[in-house]
Design an enzyme around this catalytic site. Sequence first.
Site, mmCIF file in Angstrom:
data_model
loop_
_atom_site.group_PDB
_atom_site.id
_atom_site.type_symbol
_atom_site.label_atom_id
_atom_site.label_comp_id
_atom_site.label_asym_id
_atom_site.label_seq_id
_atom_site.Cartn_x
_atom_site.Cartn_y
_atom_site.Cartn_z
ATOM 1 N N ARG A 164 0.819 -1.226 0.000
ATOM 2 C CA ARG A 164 0.000 0.000 0.000
ATOM 3 C C ARG A 164 0.854 1.278 0.000
ATOM 4 O O ARG A 164 0.420 2.314 0.517
ATOM 5 C CB ARG A 164 -0.947 0.053 1.209
ATOM 6 C CG ARG A 164 -1.954 -1.074 1.334
ATOM 7 C CD ARG A 164 -2.979 -1.026 0.204
ATOM 8 N NE ARG A 164 -4.140 -1.842 0.499
ATOM 9 C CZ ARG A 164 -4.226 -3.150 0.247
ATOM 10 N NH1 ARG A 164 -3.225 -3.789 -0.317
ATOM 11 N NH2 ARG A 164 -5.329 -3.810 0.521
ATOM 12 N N SER A 238 -10.904 -1.193 3.273
ATOM 13 C CA SER A 238 -10.136 -1.310 4.520
ATOM 14 C C SER A 238 -9.795 0.082 5.025
ATOM 15 O O SER A 238 -9.195 0.872 4.293
ATOM 16 C CB SER A 238 -8.817 -2.026 4.272
ATOM 17 O OG SER A 238 -9.035 -3.287 3.745
ATOM 18 N N GLU A 334 -5.288 3.477 6.454
ATOM 19 C CA GLU A 334 -4.859 3.354 5.069
ATOM 20 C C GLU A 334 -5.525 4.469 4.260
ATOM 21 O O GLU A 334 -5.000 4.949 3.259
ATOM 22 C CB GLU A 334 -5.305 1.984 4.537
ATOM 23 C CG GLU A 334 -5.032 1.827 3.090
ATOM 24 C CD GLU A 334 -5.770 0.672 2.455
ATOM 25 O OE1 GLU A 334 -5.211 0.102 1.533
ATOM 26 O OE2 GLU A 334 -6.894 0.363 2.846
HETATM 27 N N1 EPU Z 1 -10.524 -11.199 10.296
HETATM 28 C C1 EPU Z 1 -11.250 -11.340 11.437
HETATM 29 N N2 EPU Z 1 -12.265 -10.458 11.666
HETATM 30 C C2 EPU Z 1 -12.574 -9.475 10.802
HETATM 31 C C3 EPU Z 1 -11.809 -9.321 9.630
HETATM 32 C C4 EPU Z 1 -10.778 -10.210 9.392
HETATM 33 O O1 EPU Z 1 -11.019 -12.229 12.259
HETATM 34 O O2 EPU Z 1 -13.529 -8.729 11.070
HETATM 35 C C5 EPU Z 1 -9.461 -12.196 10.005
HETATM 36 C C6 EPU Z 1 -9.898 -13.131 8.883
HETATM 37 O O3 EPU Z 1 -10.626 -14.235 9.368
HETATM 38 C C7 EPU Z 1 -8.585 -13.551 8.286
HETATM 39 C C8 EPU Z 1 -7.726 -12.316 8.456
HETATM 40 O O4 EPU Z 1 -8.319 -11.554 9.502
HETATM 41 O O5 EPU Z 1 -8.031 -14.595 9.025
HETATM 42 C C9 EPU Z 1 -7.591 -11.495 7.186
HETATM 43 O O6 EPU Z 1 -8.877 -11.084 6.764
HETATM 44 P P1 EPU Z 1 -9.216 -10.816 5.208
HETATM 45 O O7 EPU Z 1 -8.765 -11.929 4.373
HETATM 46 O O8 EPU Z 1 -10.640 -10.410 5.127
HETATM 47 O O9 EPU Z 1 -8.260 -9.631 4.792
HETATM 48 P P2 EPU Z 1 -7.770 -8.321 5.534
HETATM 49 O O10 EPU Z 1 -6.366 -8.508 5.962
HETATM 50 O O11 EPU Z 1 -8.752 -7.913 6.565
HETATM 51 C C10 EPU Z 1 -6.746 -7.342 3.327
HETATM 52 C C11 EPU Z 1 -6.818 -6.092 2.503
HETATM 53 C C12 EPU Z 1 -8.124 -6.026 1.729
HETATM 54 C C13 EPU Z 1 -8.180 -7.219 0.808
HETATM 55 C C14 EPU Z 1 -8.082 -8.483 1.657
HETATM 56 C C15 EPU Z 1 -7.982 -9.716 0.820
HETATM 57 C C16 EPU Z 1 -5.501 -4.443 3.702
HETATM 58 C C17 EPU Z 1 -5.493 -3.180 4.484
HETATM 59 N N3 EPU Z 1 -6.694 -4.921 3.351
HETATM 60 O O12 EPU Z 1 -7.785 -7.288 4.294
HETATM 61 O O13 EPU Z 1 -8.097 -4.852 0.929
HETATM 62 O O14 EPU Z 1 -9.379 -7.234 0.065
HETATM 63 O O15 EPU Z 1 -6.875 -8.449 2.466
HETATM 64 O O16 EPU Z 1 -6.729 -9.745 0.210
HETATM 65 O O17 EPU Z 1 -4.437 -4.983 3.428
HETATM 66 C C18 EPU Z 1 -8.780 -2.579 0.799
HETATM 67 O O18 EPU Z 1 -7.588 -2.288 0.760
HETATM 68 O O19 EPU Z 1 -9.670 -1.693 0.777
HETATM 69 C C19 EPU Z 1 -9.171 -3.971 0.943
HETATM 70 C C20 EPU Z 1 -10.453 -4.334 1.081
#
Ligand code: EPU
Length: 340
Positions: A164, A238, A334
């Site tokens: 990012r 995010s 972010e």
């Molecule tokens: N998780 C939770 N609770 C929540 C959210 C997430 O326990 O409310 C856990 C999930 O179960 C999983 C882990 O956290 O084990 C990661 O969650 P997820 O795969 O949903 O991804 P994220 O890390 O929350 C990032 C990106 C997203 C992108 C997803 C998928 C960033 C800041 N965000 O989110 O990007 O879609 O991975 O690759 O890196 C964006 O930038 O706007 C965005 C949506």
Amino acid sequence: MKDLHDYSLLHHNTFNIDARCRRFIEYENVEEAQYICKNLSADDQPLMMIGGGSNLLLTADFNGTVLHSAIKGIEVMSDNEDEVKVRVGSGVVWDDFVAYAVDHNWHGLENLSYIPGEVGASAVQNIGAYGVEAKDYIYKVEAVDIQNASRVTIDADTCNYSYRQSRFKQEWRGRFLITHVVFRLSKTFIPKLNYGNIRAKLQEQGIERPDARQMRDTIIDIRREKLPNPAVEGNAGSFFMNPVVSRSKYLELMALYPFMPHYEVDADSVKIPAGWMIEQCGWKGRSLGNAGVHSKQALVLVNRGGATGNEVVELCNAIRRDVKEKFGIDIHPEVNIIRK
Ligand code: EPU
């Protein structure tokens, strides 16, 4: 070219916040971008470049000039058996480009399907999802230098891309109007299935090895399930970045939370999902004023209706405080927060 004064940005930010700017200029081609750079005066400052406004939180009217690219077009620069180089206007809607690439059997961007925003911002923000980042496919960035209205072409290597991040967000902030991004895409489709529940989602449909279309459709389904539609509930995806912590900090937390999700970064550092920590702090689904935490993905803050930018910032601060208290980790927005 559009050149408007005292203009509402309501339809230019996915948080759906009705803030105004003093001047709003939209350019449709490189010549117009150069013309604008030659004619901006001290009165027009400060400047703010926006794309689709999908990573923007406005907390006040902007007492300056907003610049937006409406440069369209997808053009093949070179094409061989293995790969294609495609030059895309910065004002093209990101997901329209991904759809176009999938339709033309140009591969690599499938996992970045359905991300809101425009192509220019993809090169600033290095958007990423499901194990893929825009930087993996960006070849060059074309821009106009605001200082002297000259055209520049910047190699991806020079942009210092990381999670990012790019130089456009750091020392080049406010320096360029991005006009085009050139992507290098592959003619061979290699599905990237290792992130989260992609495999499980495909298996539900009886698919072991997806084609590019199936991959795109699956990513769209996953995103639709988890992420709120900005037209219904304003949000900027995010809200926070996932923090990278030292291995010793990670081990300390693992002893307390053995099921903590995490991603290996390198020998010394580990990335912890901020959404998980926010959920552990009890914020998932909760609200503060008219701002809230999405009930299916705690990393996403939403406008429950009529929220001001400052209400979202208050919620952001309360969450940061609680995460710091419980986990001893600082999380950082972010989203680009525009303050008075
Ligand atoms: N998780 C939770 N609770 C929540 C959210 C997430 O326990 O409310 C856990 C999930 O179960 C999983 C882990 O956290 O084990 C990661 O969650 P997820 O795969 O949903 O991804 P994220 O890390 O929350 C990032 C990106 C997203 C992108 C997803 C998928 C960033 C800041 N965000 O989110 O990007 O879609 O991975 O690759 O890196 C964006 O930038 O706007 C965005 C949506």
